[in-house]
Design an enzyme around this catalytic site. Structure first.
Site, PDB file in Angstrom:
ATOM      1  N   HIS B 123       0.821  -1.223   0.000  1.00 14.87           N
ATOM      2  CA  HIS B 123       0.000   0.000   0.000  1.00 14.87           C
ATOM      3  C   HIS B 123       0.854   1.272   0.000  1.00 14.87           C
ATOM      4  O   HIS B 123       0.321   2.362  -0.220  1.00 14.87           O
ATOM      5  CB  HIS B 123      -0.918   0.042   1.225  1.00 14.87           C
ATOM      6  CG  HIS B 123      -1.956  -1.043   1.253  1.00 14.87           C
ATOM      7  ND1 HIS B 123      -2.822  -1.253   0.205  1.00 14.87           N
ATOM      8  CD2 HIS B 123      -2.259  -1.979   2.186  1.00 14.87           C
ATOM      9  CE1 HIS B 123      -3.618  -2.280   0.500  1.00 14.87           C
ATOM     10  NE2 HIS B 123      -3.289  -2.740   1.695  1.00 14.87           N
ATOM     11  N   ASP B 158      -2.676 -10.723  -2.328  1.00 19.40           N
ATOM     12  CA  ASP B 158      -3.199 -10.221  -1.056  1.00 19.40           C
ATOM     13  C   ASP B 158      -4.670  -9.856  -1.277  1.00 19.40           C
ATOM     14  O   ASP B 158      -5.060  -9.477  -2.383  1.00 19.40           O
ATOM     15  CB  ASP B 158      -2.408  -8.980  -0.642  1.00 19.40           C
ATOM     16  CG  ASP B 158      -2.756  -8.481   0.746  1.00 19.40           C
ATOM     17  OD1 ASP B 158      -2.003  -8.767   1.684  1.00 19.40           O
ATOM     18  OD2 ASP B 158      -3.791  -7.784   0.889  1.00 19.40           O
ATOM     19  N   HIS B 160      -6.261  -7.372  -0.375  1.00 12.21           N
ATOM     20  CA  HIS B 160      -6.429  -5.939  -0.664  1.00 12.21           C
ATOM     21  C   HIS B 160      -5.680  -5.575  -1.944  1.00 12.21           C
ATOM     22  O   HIS B 160      -4.642  -6.168  -2.240  1.00 12.21           O
ATOM     23  CB  HIS B 160      -5.880  -5.099   0.492  1.00 12.21           C
ATOM     24  CG  HIS B 160      -6.489  -5.430   1.821  1.00 12.21           C
ATOM     25  ND1 HIS B 160      -5.890  -6.276   2.723  1.00 12.21           N
ATOM     26  CD2 HIS B 160      -7.660  -5.023   2.374  1.00 12.21           C
ATOM     27  CE1 HIS B 160      -6.672  -6.390   3.799  1.00 12.21           C
ATOM     28  NE2 HIS B 160      -7.757  -5.648   3.615  1.00 12.21           N
ATOM     29  N   ASP B 245      -4.289 -12.892   3.635  1.00 17.13           N
ATOM     30  CA  ASP B 245      -5.519 -12.420   4.267  1.00 17.13           C
ATOM     31  C   ASP B 245      -6.769 -12.721   3.439  1.00 17.13           C
ATOM     32  O   ASP B 245      -7.873 -12.344   3.820  1.00 17.13           O
ATOM     33  CB  ASP B 245      -5.431 -10.918   4.617  1.00 17.13           C
ATOM     34  CG  ASP B 245      -4.752 -10.096   3.545  1.00 17.13           C
ATOM     35  OD1 ASP B 245      -4.518 -10.625   2.437  1.00 17.13           O
ATOM     36  OD2 ASP B 245      -4.461  -8.907   3.796  1.00 17.13           O
TER      37      ASP B 245
HETATM   38 ZN   LIG Z   1      -3.961  -7.244   2.783  1.00 15.24          ZN
END
Ligand SMILES: [Zn+2]
Lengths: 140, 348
Positions: B123, B158, B160, B245
């Protein structure tokens, strides 16, 4: 200049963001526009999003009542992301905002940190005008 | 052969109650230990990324500010992201670990690397920390590789979207960024219409998936939407933003993957590498410790030709339709991009 139909305000419940909301209501009354309070949901807040949204709704109701602004012209928009990215997307559908209003510091933002500041990031990257309401406007 | 980075003491980067915590690395190392690799486990030297390596992907001003912020004791950078007095040093080791692992792979011309670092990186933007991430670890390694003439595929599984990595390489013709992620979810980017900048049109590939999606859907996404693009790109290196995740037990999201699904994803990533010693995984998310341990072990086992798989692959969840739609939206976005007169768009 094209008319301001929708004003988006960054809203995290902090005092600075409340000051920004009050300013946006005043501005919207003068130029006859709608106000969308935009709340960004981060990684951690997601776990208690329903509770947070309920609290925000209550605060929005209270702020709107206090200001005398028309309830029908106020919306709360809750979106996943960091405040800066979420506000940068406010110009697109479904919000199609013409102006972004933010407090000078968001919640959890560190006073000494310039590059992390949502208001500065917005000023740098936004393609629509950004208003930063100074902290002095915050009165709780 | 599995190459891991040398242990960095990351205990100084923690915030009481925060899910991005040192125990995660302990769980990952337990997963690796479960494979009993013996002499097949090679430890690459600990390495702290230099300023020159970091400024390939981060603005110097941001690095200075993060350094100073930590030096003054740290605190919250935003609602999600913290830094401590020690975080600047720890983050530079995390950012350098991939470089060291890649060097080791090159020397041996064999094996797979797993870069076990925290804080995570995908991120982190050029000029900003976010989403638990301070420095973009995978981007630092990818940028070093492209500076040496390599063509790098980054697969980000991931749960996200890796907004930082995508934006860093948005206009880089030598990096193909492929991400599968839950939608909608933090950070809110990662639509199929995001296809890359003018110099790298089509080299960003996003496949959002609905809550509840199972492993078969992720495999379908990679098979149908990503594989043709990857084959056409022809990577010389494959790096993976390996977050765990998307596991069904993870508290941060709602995908329904099992450790068996990560084994399958590992096998697919392995298949994209042009030859042995050209594949490195980077730890991103993964917050349920048992799921993390099992998923890491299953992923690495499948890549190393083993059979360790504590859970079978999952199937039957929603998302097939969304994968199909993502492909259609991407094709449309690519067509529209082609119609824009390029020289006009280049006027600054
Ligand atoms: Zn993540």
């Amino acid at each position: 200049m094209k008319p301001l139909r929708t004003i988006a305000v960054g809203f995290d419940g902090s005092d600075d963001s409340k000051a920004a909301v009050r300013w946006a209501f005043e501005m919207a009354s003068q130029v006859d526009s709608d106000v969308v309070l935009v709340h960004a949901v981060g990684l951690l807040e997601r776990a208690r999003i329903e509770e947070v949204t309920a609290e925000l709704r209550e605060t929005v109701r209270r702020l709107t009542g206090e200001s005398g602004f028309d309830h029908a012209r106020v919306r709360l928009h809750v979106a996943n992301g960091d405040p800066c990215s979420v506000l940068l997307r406010a110009k697109d559908a479904p919000l199609e905002a013409d102006l972004i209003v933010v407090g000078s510091r968001g919640q959890g933002e560190h006073a000494g940190l310039l590059l992390g500041s949502t208001s500065l990031q917005l000023a740098e990257h936004s393609s629509i005008p950004v208003v930063v309401v100074p902290s002095q406007h915050a009165d709780g | 052969m599995l190459v891991i980075n040398g242990p960095t003491d990351d205990s100084g980067h923690q915030d009481p109650g925060h899910p991005e915590r040192p125990d995660r690395v302990t769980a990952v190392m337990a997963g690796i230990a479960d494979l009993h690799l013996g002499s097949d486990l090679v430890v690459a030297p600990e390495y702290s990324a230099t300023r020159a390596e970091l400024t390939r992907v981060h603005e110097g001003g941001y690095l200075d500010e993060l350094d100073m912020f930590c030096y003054e004791g740290g605190g919250d950078l935003d609602e999600d992201t913290y830094a401590t007095y020690k975080s600047w040093s720890i983050a530079r080791f995390a950012a350098g670990a991939g470089i060291s692992a890649v060097d080791t792979l090159r020397q041996r011309n064999d094996g797979v690397a797993f870069v076990v670092t925290r804080p995570p990186g995908h991120h982190a933007l050029r000029d900003r920390a976010m989403g638990f991430c301070l420095l973009n670890n995978i981007a630092v390694t990818a940028a070093k590789l492209t500076s040496e003439g390599e063509r790098v595929l980054i697969i980000d599984w991931d749960v996200h979207h890796g907004n930082g990595t995508q934006s860093i390489f948005w206009n880089d013709p030598n990096v193909l960024y492929v991400s599968t992620h839950q939608w909608p979810l933090f950070p809110g980017s990662g639509t199929p219409r995001e296809i890359g900048g003018l110099d790298a049109m089509g080299l960003t590939l996003n496949i959002p998936l609905p809550p509840g999606a199972t492993g078969d859907v992720v495999r379908q996404a990679i098979d149908e939407a990503a594989t043709p693009v990857i084959e056409k790109f022809g990577p010389t290196w494959v790096l993976v933003s390996a977050g765990f995740d998307a596991h069904r037990d993870d508290p941060m999201a709602d995908l329904k993957l099992t450790s068996g699904d990560f084994a399958e994803l590992g096998r697919m990533a392995f298949g994209f590498a042009p030859r042995p010693g050209r594949l490195a995984l980077f730890l991103e998310g993964g917050y349920d410790l048992a799921a993390l341990q099992g998923s890491v072990a299953a992923t690495l086992s499948s890549m190393l030709g083993g059979e360790y798989q504590p859970e079978s692959p999952s199937s039957g969840g929603p998302g097939s339709e969304m994968v199909f739609r993502a492909r259609a939206e991407r094709v449309l976005a690519l067509r529209q991009a082609e119609e824009v007169p390029t020289d006009q768009d280049r006027v600054i």
